[in-house]
Write an enzyme that holds these catalytic residues in place. Structure first.
Site, mmCIF file in Angstrom:
data_model
loop_
_atom_site.group_PDB
_atom_site.id
_atom_site.type_symbol
_atom_site.label_atom_id
_atom_site.label_comp_id
_atom_site.label_asym_id
_atom_site.label_seq_id
_atom_site.Cartn_x
_atom_site.Cartn_y
_atom_site.Cartn_z
ATOM 1 N N THR A 61 0.799 -1.234 0.000
ATOM 2 C CA THR A 61 0.000 0.000 0.000
ATOM 3 C C THR A 61 0.835 1.290 0.000
ATOM 4 O O THR A 61 0.405 2.261 -0.631
ATOM 5 C CB THR A 61 -1.043 0.015 1.142
ATOM 6 N N ARG A 99 4.508 -6.972 -18.553
ATOM 7 C CA ARG A 99 4.587 -6.504 -19.935
ATOM 8 C C ARG A 99 5.992 -6.088 -20.371
ATOM 9 O O ARG A 99 6.233 -5.946 -21.571
ATOM 10 C CB ARG A 99 3.609 -5.353 -20.146
HETATM 11 C C1 LIG Z 1 2.306 -13.143 -21.355
HETATM 12 C C2 LIG Z 1 0.828 -12.969 -21.159
HETATM 13 C C3 LIG Z 1 -0.069 -13.744 -21.866
HETATM 14 C C4 LIG Z 1 -1.453 -13.570 -21.685
HETATM 15 N N1 LIG Z 1 -2.317 -14.336 -22.430
HETATM 16 C C5 LIG Z 1 -3.663 -14.150 -22.301
HETATM 17 C C6 LIG Z 1 -4.603 -14.901 -23.079
HETATM 18 O O1 LIG Z 1 -4.225 -15.766 -23.865
HETATM 19 N N2 LIG Z 1 -5.920 -14.651 -22.922
HETATM 20 C C7 LIG Z 1 -6.399 -13.712 -22.035
HETATM 21 O O2 LIG Z 1 -7.613 -13.527 -21.937
HETATM 22 N N3 LIG Z 1 -5.536 -12.990 -21.284
HETATM 23 C C8 LIG Z 1 -4.201 -13.171 -21.398
HETATM 24 N N4 LIG Z 1 -3.331 -12.421 -20.647
HETATM 25 C C9 LIG Z 1 -3.878 -11.403 -19.737
HETATM 26 C C10 LIG Z 1 -3.793 -11.856 -18.243
HETATM 27 O O3 LIG Z 1 -4.553 -13.023 -18.031
HETATM 28 C C11 LIG Z 1 -4.304 -10.725 -17.325
HETATM 29 O O4 LIG Z 1 -5.648 -10.467 -17.632
HETATM 30 C C12 LIG Z 1 -3.514 -9.438 -17.499
HETATM 31 O O5 LIG Z 1 -2.132 -9.683 -17.483
HETATM 32 C C13 LIG Z 1 -3.873 -8.472 -16.377
HETATM 33 O O6 LIG Z 1 -3.346 -8.957 -15.180
HETATM 34 P P1 LIG Z 1 -4.065 -8.715 -13.781
HETATM 35 O O7 LIG Z 1 -5.473 -9.190 -13.808
HETATM 36 O O8 LIG Z 1 -3.172 -9.304 -12.724
HETATM 37 O O9 LIG Z 1 -3.982 -7.095 -13.696
HETATM 38 P P2 LIG Z 1 -5.016 -6.060 -13.090
HETATM 39 O O10 LIG Z 1 -6.322 -6.160 -13.769
HETATM 40 O O11 LIG Z 1 -4.334 -4.729 -13.084
HETATM 41 O O12 LIG Z 1 -5.216 -6.541 -11.641
HETATM 42 C C14 LIG Z 1 -4.126 -6.464 -10.692
HETATM 43 C C15 LIG Z 1 -4.469 -7.396 -9.563
HETATM 44 O O13 LIG Z 1 -5.664 -6.915 -8.927
HETATM 45 C C16 LIG Z 1 -6.489 -8.006 -8.562
HETATM 46 N N5 LIG Z 1 -7.767 -7.893 -9.274
HETATM 47 C C17 LIG Z 1 -8.120 -6.930 -10.157
HETATM 48 N N6 LIG Z 1 -9.380 -7.091 -10.560
HETATM 49 C C18 LIG Z 1 -9.838 -8.205 -9.938
HETATM 50 C C19 LIG Z 1 -11.068 -8.910 -9.948
HETATM 51 N N7 LIG Z 1 -12.113 -8.499 -10.654
HETATM 52 N N8 LIG Z 1 -11.164 -10.015 -9.196
HETATM 53 C C20 LIG Z 1 -10.152 -10.444 -8.446
HETATM 54 N N9 LIG Z 1 -8.956 -9.813 -8.386
HETATM 55 C C21 LIG Z 1 -8.799 -8.712 -9.114
HETATM 56 C C22 LIG Z 1 -5.718 -9.271 -8.896
HETATM 57 O O14 LIG Z 1 -4.938 -9.661 -7.804
HETATM 58 C C23 LIG Z 1 -4.795 -8.823 -10.001
HETATM 59 O O15 LIG Z 1 -3.632 -9.610 -10.132
HETATM 60 C C24 LIG Z 1 -1.943 -12.589 -20.779
HETATM 61 C C25 LIG Z 1 -1.028 -11.812 -20.081
HETATM 62 C C26 LIG Z 1 0.339 -11.975 -20.247
HETATM 63 C C27 LIG Z 1 1.286 -11.093 -19.488
#
Ligand SMILES: Cc1cc2nc3c(=O)[nH]c(=O)nc-3n(C[C@H](O)[C@H](O)[C@H](O)COP(=O)(O)OP(=O)(O)OC[C@H]3O[C@@H](n4cnc5c(N)ncnc54)[C@H](O)[C@@H]3O)c2cc1C
Length: 303
Positions: free
Chosen positions: A89, A223
């Site tokens: 935080t 990323r």
């Molecule tokens: C190399 C790579 C390949 C990928 N391939 C695919 C793919 O094939 N198909 C696809 O659909 N996506 C793909 N993604 C996207 C991936 O699944 C995530 O959606 C994206 O990286 C965003 O990550 P995040 O949800 O952790 O980030 P953010 O949305 O910024 O969230 C950050 C953190 O907040 C929490 N959080 C946020 N919102 C919620 C919620 N609603 N519920 C619970 N916790 C939450 C979680 O802890 C999360 O880790 C890929 C990503 C990468 C880096």
């Protein structure tokens, strides 16, 4: 060029009018304010605003009445402690607002990061520019034979030339039709919100993107990583350079613990303990699957 002379002049004007402030100022960030860093063939990233600095992270962690700074060494030590122990935080007390110009297919990956605030250029209201991302020849690669989600060797010869020609011709043809459809010259003219639907995913869009430092680091960890697609990675790398200037202590801790560090399972940790004791550990006696073992070996042999 990503910026027109008018846009460049607006940036110069903004930069020529500094204001006195009582707010925390990060000198490394001031040099970036408003300036565009070129990314890909027509894209850019530029800092519109920011809040906080390394001291602000310490200030929040100590719930301080003053600046929060004890000494430079103390501050860096505290920031490293916070990063190491996932005490996240205090990092959320810093924020950054970016203006990004990026191809739509990159925006689709970027927007998956939900913990940011976004406002995108409206193609219902405005007419999109004839600007399409066309990869440089060294990025025009074949489907990877190792990784289904990646690219391999660069295309060569006639095939490379043909693909480039398709990309350019298809983009321009779609844009010609877009222009013809929205034109009100001798016809009603299709609404912009509908005409845009025939435009390809390599057209550029723009948005303002505001995020706190904790979630920015999460975005950069995913990323700026070698597994991320090149076209989003180059944006993440540009933002890494900005963050390193903005919050040097926090960025160094992030590089060390997150970018350069690795997460190990209990099984993997047990294998390392056995190796340290002199035991020969192989995939067969490791308790790991072939895929896990391959990644484990890559982690140990990296760098
Ligand atoms: C190399 C790579 C390949 C990928 N391939 C695919 C793919 O094939 N198909 C696809 O659909 N996506 C793909 N993604 C996207 C991936 O699944 C995530 O959606 C994206 O990286 C965003 O990550 P995040 O949800 O952790 O980030 P953010 O949305 O910024 O969230 C950050 C953190 O907040 C929490 N959080 C946020 N919102 C919620 C919620 N609603 N519920 C619970 N916790 C939450 C979680 O802890 C999360 O880790 C890929 C990503 C990468 C880096």
């Amino acid at each position: 060029m990503p910026l027109s002379p008018d846009q460049q002049a607006e940036i110069e004007e903004l930069r020529s009018n500094p204001q006195q402030t009582l707010r925390a100022v990060a000198p490394g960030m001031e040099k970036h304010l408003y300036k565009a860093i070129d990314v890909l063939d027509h894209g850019f990233v530029r800092v519109i605003d920011y809040m906080g600095d390394d001291a602000a992270i310490c200030q929040a962690a100590r719930v301080s009445y003053g600046k929060g700074t004890k000494s430079v060494q103390n501050d860096e030590g505290l920031i490293r402690y916070l990063m190491r122990h996932w005490h996240s935080t205090p990092f959320e007390m810093c924020e950054i607002k970016l203006h990004v110009k990026l191809p739509v297919f990159v925006a689709r990956q970027w927007i998956r990061h939900r913990t940011a605030n976004v406002n995108e250029y409206s193609a219902r209201y405005s007419i999109l520019d004839r600007e399409f991302y066309i990869p440089a020849p060294d990025q025009l690669a074949a489907q990877s034979v190792i990784n289904n989600q990646g690219r391999g060797e660069a295309l060569t010869g006639d095939e490379a030339a043909r693909v480039l020609e398709y990309l350019k011709a298809d983009s321009n043809r779609a844009y010609d039709h877009y222009e013809q459809m929205i034109s009100d010259d001798g016809q009603q003219g299709l609404a912009r919100e509908l005409a845009r639907m025939n435009l390809p995913a390599n057209i550029y869009t723009q948005w303002y993107w505001k995020v706190d430092l904790h979630n920015l680091f999460h975005f950069l960890r995913l990323r700026a990583d070698a597994h991320a697609q090149y076209e989003i990675r180059v944006y993440a790398e540009a933002i890494c350079a900005i963050a390193a200037d903005w919050v040097p202590f926090a960025y160094r801790a992030f590089e060390d613990y997150r970018m350069g560090g690795a997460t190990l399972s209990a099984t993997a940790l047990d294998c390392i303990r056995r190796m340290v004791k002199g035991e020969t550990v192989t995939q067969e006696n490791s308790g790991m699957s072939k895929g896990e073992w391959r990644e484990f070996e890559a982690t140990l042999n990296a760098g």
